[in-house]
Design a protein around this motif. Structure first.
Motif, PDB file in Angstrom:
ATOM      1  N   SER A  12      29.351  50.179  51.144  1.00  0.00           N
ATOM      2  CA  SER A  12      30.701  50.592  51.537  1.00  0.00           C
ATOM      3  C   SER A  12      31.625  49.386  51.606  1.00  0.00           C
ATOM      4  N   PHE A  13      31.085  48.252  52.070  1.00  0.00           N
ATOM      5  CA  PHE A  13      31.933  47.064  52.084  1.00  0.00           C
ATOM      6  C   PHE A  13      32.278  46.632  50.663  1.00  0.00           C
ATOM      7  N   ALA A  14      31.252  46.648  49.773  1.00  0.00           N
ATOM      8  CA  ALA A  14      31.492  46.196  48.401  1.00  0.00           C
ATOM      9  C   ALA A  14      32.537  47.079  47.730  1.00  0.00           C
ATOM     10  N   TYR A  15      32.460  48.384  48.022  1.00  0.00           N
ATOM     11  CA  TYR A  15      33.445  49.305  47.435  1.00  0.00           C
ATOM     12  C   TYR A  15      34.839  48.980  47.942  1.00  0.00           C
ATOM     13  N   LEU A  16      34.948  48.811  49.255  1.00  0.00           N
ATOM     14  CA  LEU A  16      36.247  48.491  49.838  1.00  0.00           C
ATOM     15  C   LEU A  16      36.788  47.188  49.279  1.00  0.00           C
ATOM     16  N   PHE A  17      35.906  46.195  49.158  1.00  0.00           N
ATOM     17  CA  PHE A  17      36.352  44.891  48.665  1.00  0.00           C
ATOM     18  C   PHE A  17      36.797  44.985  47.211  1.00  0.00           C
ATOM     19  N   SER A  18      36.070  45.783  46.415  1.00  0.00           N
ATOM     20  CA  SER A  18      36.460  45.883  45.003  1.00  0.00           C
ATOM     21  C   SER A  18      37.813  46.577  44.882  1.00  0.00           C
ATOM     22  N   GLU A  19      38.038  47.593  45.715  1.00  0.00           N
ATOM     23  CA  GLU A  19      39.348  48.248  45.682  1.00  0.00           C
ATOM     24  C   GLU A  19      40.438  47.273  46.104  1.00  0.00           C
ATOM     25  N   LEU A  20      40.114  46.432  47.084  1.00  0.00           N
ATOM     26  CA  LEU A  20      41.086  45.444  47.559  1.00  0.00           C
ATOM     27  C   LEU A  20      41.456  44.479  46.443  1.00  0.00           C
ATOM     28  N   VAL A  21      40.426  43.994  45.725  1.00  0.00           N
ATOM     29  CA  VAL A  21      40.688  43.050  44.636  1.00  0.00           C
ATOM     30  C   VAL A  21      41.499  43.722  43.548  1.00  0.00           C
ATOM     31  N   GLN A  22      41.159  44.972  43.226  1.00  0.00           N
ATOM     32  CA  GLN A  22      41.924  45.672  42.191  1.00  0.00           C
ATOM     33  C   GLN A  22      43.363  45.874  42.603  1.00  0.00           C
ATOM     34  N   TYR A  23      43.558  46.191  43.897  1.00  0.00           N
ATOM     35  CA  TYR A  23      44.917  46.370  44.406  1.00  0.00           C
ATOM     36  C   TYR A  23      45.717  45.088  44.246  1.00  0.00           C
ATOM     37  N   CYS A  24      45.096  43.958  44.630  1.00  0.00           N
ATOM     38  CA  CYS A  24      45.797  42.678  44.505  1.00  0.00           C
ATOM     39  C   CYS A  24      46.044  42.349  43.050  1.00  0.00           C
ATOM     40  N   GLN A  25      45.063  42.635  42.202  1.00  0.00           N
ATOM     41  CA  GLN A  25      45.167  42.272  40.796  1.00  0.00           C
ATOM     42  C   GLN A  25      46.336  42.966  40.121  1.00  0.00           C
ATOM     43  N   SER A  26      46.626  44.209  40.589  1.00  0.00           N
ATOM     44  CA  SER A  26      47.697  44.954  39.934  1.00  0.00           C
ATOM     45  C   SER A  26      49.065  44.424  40.317  1.00  0.00           C
ATOM     46  N   ARG A  27      49.102  43.538  41.311  1.00  0.00           N
ATOM     47  CA  ARG A  27      50.404  43.085  41.785  1.00  0.00           C
ATOM     48  C   ARG A  27      50.672  41.624  41.502  1.00  0.00           C
ATOM     49  N   VAL A  28      49.754  40.961  40.780  1.00  0.00           N
ATOM     50  CA  VAL A  28      49.969  39.541  40.526  1.00  0.00           C
ATOM     51  C   VAL A  28      49.935  39.292  39.034  1.00  0.00           C
ATOM     52  N   SER A  29      50.349  38.088  38.644  1.00  0.00           N
ATOM     53  CA  SER A  29      50.402  37.791  37.219  1.00  0.00           C
ATOM     54  C   SER A  29      49.504  36.637  36.828  1.00  0.00           C
ATOM     55  N   ASN A  30      48.917  35.936  37.801  1.00  0.00           N
ATOM     56  CA  ASN A  30      47.983  34.878  37.409  1.00  0.00           C
ATOM     57  C   ASN A  30      46.922  34.688  38.485  1.00  0.00           C
ATOM     58  N   ILE A  31      45.998  33.774  38.169  1.00  0.00           N
ATOM     59  CA  ILE A  31      44.815  33.644  39.023  1.00  0.00           C
ATOM     60  C   ILE A  31      45.147  33.110  40.404  1.00  0.00           C
ATOM     61  N   SER A  32      45.989  32.088  40.441  1.00  0.00           N
ATOM     62  CA  SER A  32      46.229  31.467  41.754  1.00  0.00           C
ATOM     63  C   SER A  32      46.932  32.431  42.685  1.00  0.00           C
ATOM     64  N   GLU A  33      47.765  33.328  42.119  1.00  0.00           N
ATOM     65  CA  GLU A  33      48.409  34.311  42.982  1.00  0.00           C
ATOM     66  C   GLU A  33      47.399  35.302  43.515  1.00  0.00           C
ATOM     67  N   LEU A  34      46.424  35.643  42.676  1.00  0.00           N
ATOM     68  CA  LEU A  34      45.388  36.571  43.130  1.00  0.00           C
ATOM     69  C   LEU A  34      44.603  35.949  44.279  1.00  0.00           C
ATOM     70  N   GLU A  35      44.265  34.674  44.108  1.00  0.00           N
ATOM     71  CA  GLU A  35      43.539  33.995  45.190  1.00  0.00           C
ATOM     72  C   GLU A  35      44.385  33.950  46.443  1.00  0.00           C
ATOM     73  N   ARG A  36      45.695  33.749  46.258  1.00  0.00           N
ATOM     74  CA  ARG A  36      46.563  33.655  47.417  1.00  0.00           C
ATOM     75  C   ARG A  36      46.642  34.996  48.148  1.00  0.00           C
ATOM     76  N   LYS A  37      46.662  36.090  47.392  1.00  0.00           N
ATOM     77  CA  LYS A  37      46.755  37.401  48.041  1.00  0.00           C
ATOM     78  C   LYS A  37      45.493  37.687  48.841  1.00  0.00           C
ATOM     79  N   LEU A  38      44.322  37.352  48.243  1.00  0.00           N
ATOM     80  CA  LEU A  38      43.079  37.556  48.974  1.00  0.00           C
ATOM     81  C   LEU A  38      43.075  36.701  50.228  1.00  0.00           C
ATOM     82  N   ASP A  39      43.576  35.488  50.068  1.00  0.00           N
ATOM     83  CA  ASP A  39      43.656  34.568  51.198  1.00  0.00           C
ATOM     84  C   ASP A  39      44.520  35.144  52.316  1.00  0.00           C
ATOM     85  N   GLU A  40      45.646  35.783  51.927  1.00  0.00           N
ATOM     86  CA  GLU A  40      46.522  36.354  52.950  1.00  0.00           C
ATOM     87  C   GLU A  40      45.846  37.463  53.711  1.00  0.00           C
TER      88      GLU A  40
END
Lengths: 143, 193
Positions: B26-54
């Motif tokens: 259940s955690f892995a599922y939630l985390f994957s959805e979280l990453v996908q959510y962030c991925q759809s809102r950023v345009s490069n890698i460092s922004e994705l890392e920053r969103k996860l960081d936030e």
């Protein structure tokens, strides 16, 4: 009940943003008396005490800092949480143990509120239940 | 406001320890959805890392408060080394069930410290495609650490890196913490530092 009727509490969050403020003295239900009491003086004293709190909070590992500042006959007691959110209480000579227990109970209430994921470090605490409970605690400890 | 039994509200919720474990899937599922959510809102890698960081930042801030209340007997940390030990043991034990493998100070810089660990379950089911290069989804964990440090008054730049280890198939994850100058100055001013 020999101690006077000054009892003003403020919760200050990150970047010195006030999150909560309450006048907890016994006369606070009297509508007319509120105008006369020196509200601005209390705010001023509490704000000035923040510097003293900041100095003291790095010298001790405990959360309760005791009386950190004085002004005429008023004293400011402080309590710092792990995330440096400060609870300040302006009073005139209440027992330190009572203040300590009061802060401990407010701390538990505060923890429940701040666990809300929509709450940032600078969100004001607006839940009426919180206000109610704090007043109730003040009545239990200080009356 | 939906209020069921009497006046139960947020301040009436019980605060006990409760069950500390949830299922990995259940955690892995939630985390994957979280990453996908962030991925759809950023345009490069460092922004994705920053969103996860936030996202991790908010978690770290709350964990700092809760763990100090529950486990540390309502005592806070004022020294840098104590704070690092808190993260290395108490925080890590809460998140991963064990202490982190290593806590070390960087040789090259006084203000850099590293916590390293292997097999963080956070990234267990995450595979990084080649075109994403050095993206490390453990940026979420770095965010948690940053939140805890920042809340306690030790602002730092925290990043997560993969470091290959000789003789082991998988690289270890290193959380690098670079503290700001104000922290180091305060540490020097304090007695016994």
């Amino acid at each position: 009940m020999a101690a006077g009727s000054v009892l003003h509490m403020v919760i200050v969050g990150a970047e010195d943003v006030p999150l909560f403020e309450a006048d907890l003295s016994s006369k606070s239900t009297d509508a007319g008396a509120r105008e006369e009491r020196p509200q601005y003086l209390y705010h001023f004293v509490l704000h000035a005490a923040l510097d003293a709190v900041e100095e003291q909070e790095w010298h001790s590992n405990a959360m309760h800092l005791g009386v950190v500042d004085r002004f005429n006959n008023l004293q400011v007691s402080a309590f710092t949480t792990a995330a440096h959110v400060r609870f300040l209480l302006l009073h005139d000579g209440r027992s330190d143990d009572l203040v300590k227990s009061f802060f401990r109970d407010v701390y538990e209430l505060y923890l429940r509120v701040m666990l809300n994921p929509f709450h940032t470090a600078t969100t004001k605490i607006a839940t009426p239940l919180f206000h109610q409970k704090v007043r109730q605690l003040a009545r239990n400890y200080f009356r | 406001m939906f209020q069921s039994r009497g006046s139960a509200g947020i301040v009436d919720k019980p605060f006990r320890q409760g069950r500390q474990e949830i299922s990995l899937s259940s955690f892995a599922y939630l985390f994957s959805e979280l990453v996908q959510y962030c991925q759809s809102r950023v345009s490069n890698i460092s922004e994705l890392e920053r969103k996860l960081d936030e996202v991790g930042f908010g978690v770290g801030l709350r964990l700092l408060e809760v763990l100090c209340y529950r486990e540390r007997g309502q005592r806070r940390e004022t020294r840098l080394l104590d704070m690092l030990k808190f993260i290395h043991s108490t925080l890590w034990r809460y998140l991963f069930g064990r202490q982190a493998r290593d806590l070390e100070q960087s040789n090259s810089a006084e203000d850099e410290y590293m916590i390293s660990d292997t097999d963080l379950f956070v990234t267990k089911y995450v595979s990084v495609p080649r075109e994403m290069g050095h993206l490390n989804p453990a940026a979420f964990v770095a965010g948690v650490v940053r939140g805890a440090l920042d809340g306690a008054g030790f602002p730092a730049r925290v990043t997560a890196h993969y470091v290959p280890v000789a003789g082991q198939p998988r690289p270890k994850t290193v959380i690098l913490m670079k503290f700001s100058a104000s922290v180091m100055q305060r540490e020097q001013r304090m007695p016994g530092g």
